[in-house]
Write a protein that holds these residues in place. Structure first.
Motif, PDB file in Angstrom:
ATOM      1  N   CYS A 245       0.857  -1.184   0.000  1.00  0.00           N
ATOM      2  CA  CYS A 245       0.000   0.000   0.000  1.00  0.00           C
ATOM      3  C   CYS A 245       0.893   1.235   0.000  1.00  0.00           C
ATOM      4  CB  CYS A 245      -0.925   0.019   1.213  1.00  0.00           C
ATOM      5  SG  CYS A 245      -0.078   0.327   2.787  1.00  0.00           S
ATOM      6  N   VAL A 246       0.296   2.371  -0.312  1.00  0.00           N
ATOM      7  CA  VAL A 246       0.987   3.649  -0.174  1.00  0.00           C
ATOM      8  C   VAL A 246       0.792   4.091   1.271  1.00  0.00           C
ATOM      9  CG1 VAL A 246       1.095   6.053  -0.912  1.00  0.00           C
ATOM     10  CG2 VAL A 246       0.607   4.245  -2.585  1.00  0.00           C
ATOM     11  N   VAL A 247       1.894   4.263   2.005  1.00  0.00           N
ATOM     12  CA  VAL A 247       1.816   4.521   3.444  1.00  0.00           C
ATOM     13  C   VAL A 247       1.351   5.940   3.725  1.00  0.00           C
ATOM     14  CG1 VAL A 247       3.126   4.637   5.599  1.00  0.00           C
ATOM     15  CG2 VAL A 247       3.593   2.812   3.958  1.00  0.00           C
ATOM     16  N   GLY A 248       0.291   6.033   4.542  1.00  0.00           N
ATOM     17  CA  GLY A 248      -0.141   7.330   5.042  1.00  0.00           C
ATOM     18  C   GLY A 248       0.359   7.543   6.451  1.00  0.00           C
ATOM     19  N   ASP A 249       0.217   6.480   7.295  1.00  0.00           N
ATOM     20  CA  ASP A 249       0.565   6.572   8.712  1.00  0.00           C
ATOM     21  C   ASP A 249       0.532   5.151   9.264  1.00  0.00           C
ATOM     22  OD1 ASP A 249       0.663   6.955  11.461  1.00  0.00           O
ATOM     23  OD2 ASP A 249      -1.092   8.254  11.566  1.00  0.00           O
ATOM     24  N   THR A 250       1.629   4.691   9.856  1.00  0.00           N
ATOM     25  CA  THR A 250       1.676   3.319  10.381  1.00  0.00           C
ATOM     26  C   THR A 250       1.065   3.194  11.768  1.00  0.00           C
ATOM     27  OG1 THR A 250       3.910   3.696  11.268  1.00  0.00           O
ATOM     28  CG2 THR A 250       3.744   2.750   9.051  1.00  0.00           C
ATOM     29  N   ASN A 251       0.647   4.308  12.377  1.00  0.00           N
ATOM     30  CA  ASN A 251       0.096   4.262  13.729  1.00  0.00           C
ATOM     31  C   ASN A 251      -1.185   3.423  13.749  1.00  0.00           C
ATOM     32  OD1 ASN A 251       0.013   4.856  16.464  1.00  0.00           O
ATOM     33  ND2 ASN A 251      -1.089   6.774  16.178  1.00  0.00           N
ATOM     34  N   GLY A 252      -1.239   2.417  14.624  1.00  0.00           N
ATOM     35  CA  GLY A 252      -2.417   1.568  14.756  1.00  0.00           C
ATOM     36  C   GLY A 252      -2.436   0.364  13.843  1.00  0.00           C
ATOM     37  N   ALA A 253      -1.430   0.228  12.973  1.00  0.00           N
ATOM     38  CA  ALA A 253      -1.440  -0.886  12.028  1.00  0.00           C
ATOM     39  C   ALA A 253      -1.323  -2.238  12.740  1.00  0.00           C
ATOM     40  CB  ALA A 253      -0.309  -0.732  11.012  1.00  0.00           C
ATOM     41  N   GLY A 254      -0.414  -2.325  13.715  1.00  0.00           N
ATOM     42  CA  GLY A 254      -0.256  -3.571  14.448  1.00  0.00           C
ATOM     43  C   GLY A 254      -1.482  -3.926  15.267  1.00  0.00           C
ATOM     44  N   ASP A 255      -2.132  -2.920  15.841  1.00  0.00           N
ATOM     45  CA  ASP A 255      -3.353  -3.153  16.616  1.00  0.00           C
ATOM     46  C   ASP A 255      -4.486  -3.608  15.706  1.00  0.00           C
ATOM     47  OD1 ASP A 255      -1.953  -2.177  18.871  1.00  0.00           O
ATOM     48  OD2 ASP A 255      -2.468  -0.127  18.299  1.00  0.00           O
ATOM     49  N   THR A 256      -4.579  -3.008  14.523  1.00  0.00           N
ATOM     50  CA  THR A 256      -5.581  -3.441  13.556  1.00  0.00           C
ATOM     51  C   THR A 256      -5.327  -4.882  13.148  1.00  0.00           C
ATOM     52  OG1 THR A 256      -5.844  -1.201  12.688  1.00  0.00           O
ATOM     53  CG2 THR A 256      -6.589  -2.995  11.290  1.00  0.00           C
ATOM     54  N   PHE A 257      -4.067  -5.212  12.877  1.00  0.00           N
ATOM     55  CA  PHE A 257      -3.703  -6.582  12.508  1.00  0.00           C
ATOM     56  C   PHE A 257      -4.179  -7.571  13.566  1.00  0.00           C
ATOM     57  CE2 PHE A 257      -0.829 -10.071  13.373  1.00  0.00           C
ATOM     58  CZ  PHE A 257      -0.819 -10.749  12.152  1.00  0.00           C
ATOM     59  N   PHE A 258      -3.826  -7.310  14.827  1.00  0.00           N
ATOM     60  CA  PHE A 258      -4.145  -8.270  15.876  1.00  0.00           C
ATOM     61  C   PHE A 258      -5.645  -8.278  16.166  1.00  0.00           C
ATOM     62  CE2 PHE A 258      -2.532 -10.023  20.203  1.00  0.00           C
ATOM     63  CZ  PHE A 258      -2.667 -11.318  19.719  1.00  0.00           C
ATOM     64  N   GLY A 259      -6.282  -7.115  16.125  1.00  0.00           N
ATOM     65  CA  GLY A 259      -7.720  -7.056  16.327  1.00  0.00           C
ATOM     66  C   GLY A 259      -8.468  -7.830  15.250  1.00  0.00           C
ATOM     67  N   ALA A 260      -8.026  -7.680  13.998  1.00  0.00           N
ATOM     68  CA  ALA A 260      -8.649  -8.402  12.894  1.00  0.00           C
ATOM     69  C   ALA A 260      -8.438  -9.908  13.048  1.00  0.00           C
ATOM     70  CB  ALA A 260      -8.078  -7.921  11.565  1.00  0.00           C
ATOM     71  N   PHE A 261      -7.241 -10.299  13.434  1.00  0.00           N
ATOM     72  CA  PHE A 261      -6.962 -11.723  13.630  1.00  0.00           C
ATOM     73  C   PHE A 261      -7.842 -12.310  14.730  1.00  0.00           C
ATOM     74  CE2 PHE A 261      -4.801 -15.053  16.004  1.00  0.00           C
ATOM     75  CZ  PHE A 261      -4.646 -16.022  15.011  1.00  0.00           C
ATOM     76  N   LEU A 262      -7.930 -11.619  15.875  1.00  0.00           N
ATOM     77  CA  LEU A 262      -8.715 -12.137  16.992  1.00  0.00           C
ATOM     78  C   LEU A 262     -10.210 -12.161  16.662  1.00  0.00           C
ATOM     79  CD1 LEU A 262      -6.864 -10.544  20.047  1.00  0.00           C
ATOM     80  CD2 LEU A 262      -6.739 -12.903  19.234  1.00  0.00           C
ATOM     81  N   ALA A 263     -10.684 -11.159  15.919  1.00  0.00           N
ATOM     82  CA  ALA A 263     -12.090 -11.160  15.518  1.00  0.00           C
ATOM     83  C   ALA A 263     -12.393 -12.386  14.667  1.00  0.00           C
ATOM     84  CB  ALA A 263     -12.420  -9.876  14.748  1.00  0.00           C
ATOM     85  N   ARG A 264     -11.482 -12.693  13.767  1.00  0.00           N
ATOM     86  CA  ARG A 264     -11.649 -13.878  12.906  1.00  0.00           C
ATOM     87  C   ARG A 264     -11.555 -15.160  13.736  1.00  0.00           C
ATOM     88  NH1 ARG A 264     -12.987 -12.935   7.380  1.00  0.00           N
ATOM     89  NH2 ARG A 264     -12.112 -14.572   6.084  1.00  0.00           N
ATOM     90  N   LEU A 265     -10.627 -15.197  14.679  1.00  0.00           N
ATOM     91  CA  LEU A 265     -10.447 -16.388  15.516  1.00  0.00           C
ATOM     92  C   LEU A 265     -11.696 -16.644  16.355  1.00  0.00           C
ATOM     93  CD1 LEU A 265      -8.496 -18.628  16.507  1.00  0.00           C
ATOM     94  CD2 LEU A 265      -7.740 -17.018  18.285  1.00  0.00           C
ATOM     95  N   CYS A 266     -12.300 -15.578  16.876  1.00  0.00           N
ATOM     96  CA  CYS A 266     -13.503 -15.731  17.710  1.00  0.00           C
ATOM     97  C   CYS A 266     -14.665 -16.300  16.920  1.00  0.00           C
ATOM     98  CB  CYS A 266     -13.896 -14.386  18.322  1.00  0.00           C
ATOM     99  SG  CYS A 266     -12.812 -13.848  19.662  1.00  0.00           S
ATOM    100  N   ARG A 267     -14.647 -16.152  15.610  1.00  0.00           N
ATOM    101  CA  ARG A 267     -15.721 -16.673  14.765  1.00  0.00           C
ATOM    102  C   ARG A 267     -15.398 -18.061  14.210  1.00  0.00           C
ATOM    103  NH1 ARG A 267     -17.922 -13.640  17.232  1.00  0.00           N
ATOM    104  NH2 ARG A 267     -19.028 -11.733  16.708  1.00  0.00           N
TER     105      ARG A 267
END
Length: 314
Positions: A245-267
């Motif tokens: 992607c074209v980087v705008g801001d990396t802030n929160g990227a790792g949290d989004t990654f883990f949040g997305a993973f856990l949301a998928r895992l919970c389902r």
């Protein structure tokens, strides 16, 4: 409740550019790693709650509103009448990389007490998530570790994301000791390649994840920025590539990654106990796509994708 996160929610004063005189401009974005994760997972279909503390000020009221607008349960968002809501000034360089300066002495989030946690919330949690910023000082340190211990004893999956912020610790040795202390409590560890040497004494993901897994951690994820994520799942290791992607801001990227993973895992059928290697890699690819969308925009919480966006991007 799918995911209960405990830890800081704060204001990220994020640099958005400069004016015609070269003076930096900042936006007051909602942030804090556990809060970010709770919002990311909520936007992607998980039921989430945040255990945290804010000041009795405009920023604190704003953060509560943002969490509630994003579907995060705020029954355990306490209010401190003496300490202000914590601020983090986030400067961003031309590559989108971040530099943090915290205004937190002590800051409302670090004053969280054990008796401010509703007991039923820990009983309801399928996943209890925490990070390392809440381990930097008391009483939040003891409160966080007690919550993780209690939730695990009640059958919750415990997840941990150690974020090293040097200016919140007296020295690196203290940070390493405190950040490593909870490892025996953890079922899933998400760590960046930058923190790997602090947590495992090596920059090599293969060797580092092996050392971390020896604590009894079932799944270790090492995020590699644009390169994706390295995983160790039992005896299996591998890398799932990132999404350009074209980087705008990396802030929160790792949290989004883990949040997305856990949301998928919970389902997932059977949760972690029923997890197969193909399913794991699919979840990690999904999480990489979510992180890429966040990275392509500015801010942490405002940049996080919705379930509709993720379905459209498939």
């Amino acid at each position: 409740m799918d995911i209960v996160a405990i830890g800081e929610v704060l204001i990220d004063l994020t640099q958005t550019g400069v004016n015609e005189a070269g003076v930096p401009r900042f936006a007051a974005n909602p942030g804090g790693a556990p809060a970010n994760l709770a919002v990311a997972a909520s936007r992607l279909g998980a039921s989430t709650a945040l255990i945290s503390k804010v000041g009795q000020d405009a920023f604190g009221r704003y953060l509560r509103t943002v969490l509630e607008e994003n579907g995060v349960d705020t029954r355990a968002l306490a209010v401190d009448e003496e300490q202000h809501t914590t601020l983090a000034v986030v400067s961003v360089d031309e590559k989108g990389e971040r530099d943090f300066t915290f205004y937190r002495d002590p800051g409302a989030d670090s004053m969280l007490l054990k008796d401010e946690i509703p007991p039923e919330l820990l009983r309801e949690a399928r996943v209890l998530h925490f990070g390392s910023v809440s381990l930097t000082r008391e009483p939040a340190r003891t409160t966080t570790l007690c919550a993780a211990e209690t939730a695990r004893s009640l059958g919750a999956l415990v997840t941990y994301d150690p974020n090293y912020r040097a200016n919140l610790w007296p020295d690196e040795a203290t940070a390493v000791r405190r950040m490593r202390k909870p490892l025996d409590l953890v079922d899933i560890l998400k760590i960046s390649d930058e923190e790997l040497p602090l947590m495992a004494d090596t920059t090599d993901p293969e060797a580092g994840t092996a050392a971390l897994a020896a604590h009894g951690i079932r799944l270790v994820l090492v995020t590699l920025g644009a390169e994706g994520v390295f995983y160790r799942f039992g005896d299996h290791t591998g890398t799932v590539p990132g999404v350009p992607c074209v980087v705008g801001d990396t802030n929160g990227a790792g949290d989004t990654f883990f949040g997305a993973f856990l949301a998928r895992l919970c389902r997932a059928p059977g949760g972690q106990d029923g997890l197969t290697l193909p399913a794991l890699e699919e979840m990690l690819a999904y999480a990489n796509r979510a992180a890429s969308l966040t990275t392509s925009r500015r801010g942490a919480i405002p940049a996080m994708p919705t379930l509709e966006e993720m379905n459209t991007a498939e």
